[in-house]
Design a protein around this motif. Structure first.
Motif, PDB file in Angstrom:
ATOM      1  N   PHE A  44     -13.291  26.701 -40.222  1.00 41.44           N
ATOM      2  CA  PHE A  44     -14.106  27.526 -41.128  1.00 41.44           C
ATOM      3  C   PHE A  44     -15.577  27.216 -40.867  1.00 41.44           C
ATOM      4  O   PHE A  44     -16.026  26.099 -41.099  1.00 41.44           O
ATOM      5  N   SER A  45     -16.288  28.196 -40.341  1.00 42.43           N
ATOM      6  CA  SER A  45     -17.692  27.995 -39.975  1.00 42.43           C
ATOM      7  C   SER A  45     -18.608  29.022 -40.633  1.00 42.43           C
ATOM      8  O   SER A  45     -19.651  29.380 -40.082  1.00 42.43           O
ATOM      9  N   MET A  46     -18.245  29.491 -41.813  1.00 37.73           N
ATOM     10  CA  MET A  46     -19.048  30.500 -42.515  1.00 37.73           C
ATOM     11  C   MET A  46     -20.255  29.799 -43.120  1.00 37.73           C
ATOM     12  O   MET A  46     -20.273  29.408 -44.287  1.00 37.73           O
ATOM     13  N   PHE A  47     -21.302  29.660 -42.320  1.00 31.49           N
ATOM     14  CA  PHE A  47     -22.395  28.763 -42.682  1.00 31.49           C
ATOM     15  C   PHE A  47     -23.264  29.278 -43.822  1.00 31.49           C
ATOM     16  O   PHE A  47     -24.052  28.518 -44.389  1.00 31.49           O
ATOM     17  N   SER A  48     -23.107  30.542 -44.187  1.00 28.13           N
ATOM     18  CA  SER A  48     -23.834  31.011 -45.374  1.00 28.13           C
ATOM     19  C   SER A  48     -23.364  30.279 -46.624  1.00 28.13           C
ATOM     20  O   SER A  48     -24.084  30.229 -47.632  1.00 28.13           O
ATOM     21  N   LEU A  49     -22.162  29.684 -46.556  1.00 26.15           N
ATOM     22  CA  LEU A  49     -21.626  28.928 -47.687  1.00 26.15           C
ATOM     23  C   LEU A  49     -21.817  27.419 -47.529  1.00 26.15           C
ATOM     24  O   LEU A  49     -21.396  26.653 -48.400  1.00 26.15           O
ATOM     25  N   TYR A  50     -22.447  26.987 -46.448  1.00 32.69           N
ATOM     26  CA  TYR A  50     -22.656  25.549 -46.247  1.00 32.69           C
ATOM     27  C   TYR A  50     -23.492  24.892 -47.346  1.00 32.69           C
ATOM     28  O   TYR A  50     -23.204  23.748 -47.733  1.00 32.69           O
ATOM     29  N   PRO A  51     -24.532  25.550 -47.867  1.00 31.02           N
ATOM     30  CA  PRO A  51     -25.267  24.906 -48.971  1.00 31.02           C
ATOM     31  C   PRO A  51     -24.371  24.586 -50.159  1.00 31.02           C
ATOM     32  O   PRO A  51     -24.514  23.521 -50.780  1.00 31.02           O
ATOM     33  N   LEU A  52     -23.433  25.481 -50.487  1.00 29.63           N
ATOM     34  CA  LEU A  52     -22.482  25.206 -51.563  1.00 29.63           C
ATOM     35  C   LEU A  52     -21.554  24.059 -51.179  1.00 29.63           C
ATOM     36  O   LEU A  52     -21.353  23.115 -51.965  1.00 29.63           O
ATOM     37  N   ILE A  53     -20.998  24.108 -49.979  1.00 30.57           N
ATOM     38  CA  ILE A  53     -20.047  23.081 -49.543  1.00 30.57           C
ATOM     39  C   ILE A  53     -20.709  21.713 -49.498  1.00 30.57           C
ATOM     40  O   ILE A  53     -20.094  20.690 -49.822  1.00 30.57           O
ATOM     41  N   SER A  54     -21.981  21.675 -49.133  1.00 28.12           N
ATOM     42  CA  SER A  54     -22.688  20.393 -49.015  1.00 28.12           C
ATOM     43  C   SER A  54     -22.831  19.674 -50.351  1.00 28.12           C
ATOM     44  O   SER A  54     -23.090  18.464 -50.381  1.00 28.12           O
ATOM     45  N   GLU A  55     -22.678  20.398 -51.447  1.00 29.20           N
ATOM     46  CA  GLU A  55     -22.734  19.759 -52.758  1.00 29.20           C
ATOM     47  C   GLU A  55     -21.489  18.919 -53.026  1.00 29.20           C
ATOM     48  O   GLU A  55     -21.477  18.090 -53.936  1.00 29.20           O
ATOM     49  N   ALA A  68     -21.626  21.264 -33.393  1.00 32.71           N
ATOM     50  CA  ALA A  68     -22.424  20.153 -33.907  1.00 32.71           C
ATOM     51  C   ALA A  68     -23.796  20.637 -34.367  1.00 32.71           C
ATOM     52  O   ALA A  68     -24.289  20.244 -35.432  1.00 32.71           O
ATOM     53  N   LYS A  69     -24.422  21.499 -33.574  1.00 35.49           N
ATOM     54  CA  LYS A  69     -25.736  22.026 -33.945  1.00 35.49           C
ATOM     55  C   LYS A  69     -25.653  22.850 -35.219  1.00 35.49           C
ATOM     56  O   LYS A  69     -26.538  22.788 -36.074  1.00 35.49           O
ATOM     57  N   LEU A  70     -24.591  23.646 -35.355  1.00 37.62           N
ATOM     58  CA  LEU A  70     -24.432  24.464 -36.547  1.00 37.62           C
ATOM     59  C   LEU A  70     -24.326  23.585 -37.792  1.00 37.62           C
ATOM     60  O   LEU A  70     -24.991  23.832 -38.799  1.00 37.62           O
ATOM     61  N   GLY A  71     -23.494  22.566 -37.738  1.00 39.25           N
ATOM     62  CA  GLY A  71     -23.349  21.674 -38.880  1.00 39.25           C
ATOM     63  C   GLY A  71     -24.622  20.914 -39.182  1.00 39.25           C
ATOM     64  O   GLY A  71     -25.017  20.766 -40.351  1.00 39.25           O
ATOM     65  N   TYR A  72     -25.270  20.436 -38.139  1.00 44.13           N
ATOM     66  CA  TYR A  72     -26.506  19.662 -38.292  1.00 44.13           C
ATOM     67  C   TYR A  72     -27.614  20.508 -38.919  1.00 44.13           C
ATOM     68  O   TYR A  72     -28.330  20.058 -39.820  1.00 44.13           O
ATOM     69  N   GLU A  73     -27.725  21.764 -38.449  1.00 44.84           N
ATOM     70  CA  GLU A  73     -28.808  22.630 -38.918  1.00 44.84           C
ATOM     71  C   GLU A  73     -28.538  23.244 -40.283  1.00 44.84           C
ATOM     72  O   GLU A  73     -29.451  23.394 -41.100  1.00 44.84           O
ATOM     73  N   THR A  79     -23.060  14.206 -39.298  1.00 44.73           N
ATOM     74  CA  THR A  79     -22.561  15.082 -38.248  1.00 44.73           C
ATOM     75  C   THR A  79     -21.743  14.250 -37.279  1.00 44.73           C
ATOM     76  O   THR A  79     -22.254  13.323 -36.657  1.00 44.73           O
ATOM     77  N   HIS A  80     -20.447  14.554 -37.183  1.00 49.75           N
ATOM     78  CA  HIS A  80     -19.531  13.852 -36.290  1.00 49.75           C
ATOM     79  C   HIS A  80     -19.069  14.802 -35.197  1.00 49.75           C
ATOM     80  O   HIS A  80     -19.087  16.023 -35.372  1.00 49.75           O
ATOM     81  N   ILE A  81     -18.611  14.223 -34.094  1.00 49.75           N
ATOM     82  CA  ILE A  81     -18.086  15.060 -33.021  1.00 49.75           C
ATOM     83  C   ILE A  81     -16.960  14.335 -32.302  1.00 49.75           C
ATOM     84  O   ILE A  81     -16.988  13.117 -32.124  1.00 49.75           O
ATOM     85  N   PHE A  82     -15.939  15.118 -31.929  1.00 50.85           N
ATOM     86  CA  PHE A  82     -14.918  14.693 -30.975  1.00 50.85           C
ATOM     87  C   PHE A  82     -14.710  15.827 -29.997  1.00 50.85           C
ATOM     88  O   PHE A  82     -14.615  16.996 -30.395  1.00 50.85           O
ATOM     89  N   ALA A  83     -14.618  15.494 -28.707  1.00 45.90           N
ATOM     90  CA  ALA A  83     -14.258  16.480 -27.689  1.00 45.90           C
ATOM     91  C   ALA A  83     -13.397  15.783 -26.643  1.00 45.90           C
ATOM     92  O   ALA A  83     -13.561  14.585 -26.390  1.00 45.90           O
ATOM     93  N   PRO A  84     -12.476  16.516 -26.021  1.00 46.01           N
ATOM     94  CA  PRO A  84     -11.676  15.902 -24.954  1.00 46.01           C
ATOM     95  C   PRO A  84     -12.533  15.328 -23.834  1.00 46.01           C
ATOM     96  O   PRO A  84     -12.174  14.317 -23.220  1.00 46.01           O
ATOM     97  N   ALA A  85     -13.685  15.962 -23.580  1.00 44.98           N
ATOM     98  CA  ALA A  85     -14.643  15.442 -22.605  1.00 44.98           C
ATOM     99  C   ALA A  85     -16.001  16.058 -22.921  1.00 44.98           C
ATOM    100  O   ALA A  85     -16.089  17.159 -23.469  1.00 44.98           O
ATOM    101  N   TYR A  86     -17.061  15.329 -22.567  1.00 51.43           N
ATOM    102  CA  TYR A  86     -18.421  15.798 -22.839  1.00 51.43           C
ATOM    103  C   TYR A  86     -19.103  16.201 -21.540  1.00 51.43           C
ATOM    104  O   TYR A  86     -18.928  15.568 -20.488  1.00 51.43           O
TER     105      TYR A  86
END
Length: 375
Positions: A44-55, A68-73, A79-86
């Protein structure tokens, strides 16, 4: 529904009050255990609702630089990250914005750990899961996800602060309890020997499902964090927006081939790929199963894919072109996975507040969105 005729179709509609209901449950878990909970943006990446979720939550977790950039911004917090490879050319930017980086192999650890500016750890494979769907089982034979104990490099692990596992998918706290037993058997001593600061239990926790035993989850987290003196993280995706969104679609035509078939402007292939990948049949408000009610229809999308079938449904009354139908639980793994196959337009995105009966259309898409992905 209070919004069915107020939005363009097709349209994803997130229900603000249902989202808050989920977040309140997660808030209880955080407050009673001291754990930290992150939004897994892959669901779920509907970032218009991130201000609400951040509460309610502590931040986001990502599987790529863009997430990562989306969550950070847009969310802030951790901000955490996991990837099979970077990717080499992306890693320094990842390190700049991610306070926690999880590696999938010791090859990646040796390559990048000296460039990590925050905290780092590894994902492990406890070699135990209770998955029924092979495509979602990270402990299956030949899995590329997570390090088995037999492959653990104790020297390369020096400097790590945490360890991560993720084996659940839409599962309850009892599946977690069984998994923890196997995880501790294999990796508990490593947590102690390296005096780790955090353990991430991953995602797949269906915490906001009606029959989920939240008290049992709270007990498990408290016992574990006290036993090992670590910060526990959870990173659910589905649980945050479970049953908090729908997809409104309009019937375009009715055709007949052994069964009545409703052609709708929503597509399983384009707008809800998990219907085909999982596979599963989404519920439609007011509809029954095939043959349960008087009039049965097969719902199919408006693409050339023969298998673009949403499911079979029955209704008390005949349906006609122009009728609108509401597909349930469409906030998760829909917007993040949709596509423009066949040039089919992406659904609009809206928010509905049942307290005020207010509908806000957040975004609509058009030809340029399709064209610019291909140039």
């Amino acid at each position: 529904m209070g919004y069915t005729d107020k939005v363009p179709t097709p349209c994803y509609v997130a229900d603000k009050q249902k989202l808050i209901k989920n977040l309140e449950i997660l808030k209880r878990v955080r407050e009673e255990t001291g754990c930290k909970i992150l939004l897994a943006q892959k669901a779920f990446s509907m970032f218009s609702l991130y201000p609400l979720i951040s509460e309610y939550l502590d931040g986001t977790t990502a599987s790529s630089l863009f997430e990562a950039k989306l969550g950070y911004e847009e969310m802030g917090g951790e901000t955490h990250i996991f990837a099979p490879a970077y990717r080499e050319e992306e890693f320094d930017e990842i390190s700049d914005i991610c306070g926690h980086i999880v590696f999938n192999s010791f090859n990646q650890v040796r390559k990048y750990k000296d460039r990590v500016k925050g905290s780092w750890g590894v994902r492990v494979n406890p070699e135990y899961s209770e998955q029924d769907t092979a495509i979602y089982d990270p402990c299956a034979p030949y899995s590329r996800l997570g390090i088995k104990l037999s492959d653990f490099d104790y020297d390369a692990f020096s400097g790590a602060e945490g360890i991560h596992f993720h084996t659940l998918c839409e599962q309850d706290s009892y599946a977690l309890e069984h998994t923890l037993a196997h995880f501790e058997e294999k990796f508990g001593q490593i947590i102690r020997d390296f005096k780790l600061k955090w353990v991430n239990f991953g995602g797949g926790h269906h915490i906001t499902r009606d029959n989920y035993d939240v008290s049992h989850l709270i007990q498990l987290i408290k016992q574990f964090s006290e036993k090992y003196n670590v910060q526990v993280y959870l990173e659910p995706g589905e649980a945050i927006a479970l049953n908090a969104g729908t997809l409104v679609t309009e019937v375009m035509d009715i055709v007949h081939n052994e069964s009545d078939i409703a052609i709708v402007d929503a597509s399983a292939a384009c707008h809800m790929p998990d219907v085909l990948e999982m596979p599963y049949r989404p519920e439609i408000i007011g509809a029954g199963k095939k043959g349960e009610k008087k009039y049965t229809y097969r719902f199919g999308g408006n693409t050339c894919l023969a298998g673009d079938i949403i499911g079979d449904y029955s209704f008390d009354e005949p349906i006609n072109p122009g009728d609108r139908k509401v597909l349930c639980d469409m906030a998760i793994y829909s917007m993040v996975k949709n596509n423009t196959f066949n040039g089919i337009n992406l659904p609009s995105i809206a928010v509905y507040d049942s307290e005020t009966d207010e509908v806000t259309v957040i975004k609509q898409f058009g030809y340029d969105d399709f064209k610019n992905r291909l140039s």
